[in-house]
Write an enzyme that holds these catalytic residues in place. Structure first.
Site, short mmCIF file in Angstrom:
data_model
loop_
_atom_site.label_atom_id
_atom_site.label_comp_id
_atom_site.label_asym_id
_atom_site.label_seq_id
_atom_site.Cartn_x
_atom_site.Cartn_y
_atom_site.Cartn_z
N ASP A 217 0.83 -1.21 0.00
CA ASP A 217 0.00 0.00 0.00
C ASP A 217 0.86 1.26 0.00
O ASP A 217 1.47 1.60 1.01
CB ASP A 217 -0.89 0.01 1.25
CG ASP A 217 -1.99 -1.02 1.16
OD1 ASP A 217 -2.76 -0.97 0.18
OD2 ASP A 217 -2.08 -1.88 2.06
N HIS B 124 -0.43 -1.34 -4.68
CA HIS B 124 -1.67 -0.56 -4.66
C HIS B 124 -1.30 0.91 -4.46
O HIS B 124 -0.96 1.33 -3.35
CB HIS B 124 -2.54 -1.10 -3.50
CG HIS B 124 -3.83 -0.37 -3.30
ND1 HIS B 124 -4.62 -0.55 -2.19
CD2 HIS B 124 -4.48 0.53 -4.07
CE1 HIS B 124 -5.70 0.21 -2.28
NE2 HIS B 124 -5.62 0.89 -3.41
N MET C 57 -2.04 4.50 -3.90
CA MET C 57 -3.03 5.49 -3.46
C MET C 57 -2.35 6.85 -3.55
O MET C 57 -2.06 7.50 -2.54
CB MET C 57 -3.50 5.16 -2.04
CG MET C 57 -4.48 3.99 -2.02
SD MET C 57 -4.59 3.21 -0.41
CE MET C 57 -3.24 2.05 -0.54
N ASP D 62 -10.35 -5.35 -0.79
CA ASP D 62 -9.31 -4.85 0.10
C ASP D 62 -9.91 -4.00 1.21
O ASP D 62 -10.51 -2.95 0.95
CB ASP D 62 -8.34 -4.01 -0.76
CG ASP D 62 -7.19 -3.42 0.04
OD1 ASP D 62 -7.01 -3.80 1.21
OD2 ASP D 62 -6.46 -2.58 -0.54
C1 DX5 Z 1 -6.26 0.56 3.01
C2 DX5 Z 1 -5.33 -0.42 2.35
C3 DX5 Z 1 -5.50 -1.83 2.75
C4 DX5 Z 1 -5.23 -2.13 4.20
C5 DX5 Z 1 -5.99 -3.38 4.56
O1 DX5 Z 1 -6.15 1.78 2.37
O2 DX5 Z 1 -5.51 -0.36 0.94
O3 DX5 Z 1 -4.73 -2.68 1.92
O4 DX5 Z 1 -3.88 -2.29 4.48
O5 DX5 Z 1 -5.82 -3.61 5.91
P1 DX5 Z 1 -6.87 -4.45 6.80
O6 DX5 Z 1 -6.95 -5.83 6.20
O7 DX5 Z 1 -6.29 -4.40 8.15
O8 DX5 Z 1 -8.19 -3.73 6.67
ZN ZN Z 2 -4.53 -1.87 -0.33
#
Ligand code: DX5
Ligand code: ZN
Length: 223
Positions: free
Chosen positions: A34, A65, A67, A174
């Site tokens: 992330d 991923h 963001m 996710d």
């Molecule tokens: C949130 C991230 C996720 C996060 C998921 O913005 O994209 O990938 O790390 O974490 P959990 O499984 O703890 O919700």
């Molecule tokens: Zn993610």
């Protein structure tokens, strides 16, 4: 094919190599990474330098991923760092299709993500061009949140749309997913399951991954 993708965000950052090894030994094939820029989302994590460093620790599939706003500025950096799949957010791109083409120009798998409030229908024109769609089940930005139940319907809408057109696409989900609710997502049509807290915060990640795979196998897409 079902894959479990532990999100490194929930790992112990002081022991990354050991943490990655722990989930790889536990049976995960993907590692979800992330990347947050403090602009698209109100949090900052890590970038290509860290990904490049951990690339030496494992052969797991690096599922990156992004963001970040206007991710086209950084695709080459993540390619060089060792990504296998690059996901950009629909909301963060001026022209998502051109970013998908850019990712493909590096012979890399491309995915587009939609945040909870973005209608999944925005992915319809892209679906033939992408390797994976990511349906966010929490607002992007932080691990450890609770899954937003309304997002599950988006998964089945997209899976049905793809199947009706004979398109075999990976659908990743996710946020807020554990062995307790994974069945709801696989029966809606998801096949790549991201889980941060549920796996990394567990003392028995092998058991959690096994339970997730088992629940998924017993709850395939319902149609
Ligand atoms: C949130 C991230 C996720 C996060 C998921 O913005 O994209 O990938 O790390 O974490 P959990 O499984 O703890 O919700
Ligand atoms: Zn993610």
């Amino acid at each position: 094919m079902l894959y479990i993708a532990p999100s490194l965000l929930a790992a112990d950052f002081a022991n990354l190599a050991a943490e990655i090894n722990r989930v790889e030994q536990a049976g995960a094939q993907y590692l979800h990474l992330d990347v947050m820029d403090g602009a698209f989302v109100p949090n900052i994590t890590f970038g290509p330098e860290l990904i490049s460093a951990i690339r030496k620790c494992t052969n797991m599939i690096f599922d990156v991923h992004l963001m970040i706003k206007r991710p086209e500025r950084y695709i080459d950096r993540f390619v060089k760092a060792g990504a296998d799949i690059i996901t950009v957010h629909y909301e963060a791109c001026e022209n998502p299709m051109s970013v998908v083409h850019l990712i493909h120009s590096y012979e890399m798998k491309a995915a587009v993500a939609v945040s909870p409030k973005t209608p999944v229908e925005h992915l319809f024109p892209l679906i033939e061009h992408i390797d994976m769609a990511l349906i966010m089940t929490v607002e992007p930005g932080f691990g450890g949140q609770s899954l937003i139940p309304e997002t599950i319907e988006k998964v089945s809408t997209l899976r049905r749309y793809a199947l009706e057109r004979g398109i075999d696409i990976d659908i990743e989900v996710d946020g807020g997913i554990s062995e307790k609710n994974v069945a709801e997502l696989t029966s809606a049509g998801a096949n790549i399951i991201v889980a941060g807290s549920a796996i990394f915060k567990s003392k028995k990640p092998r058991k959690v991954i096994h339970q997730m795979k088992d629940a998924a196998a017993k709850n395939p897409f319902k149609g």
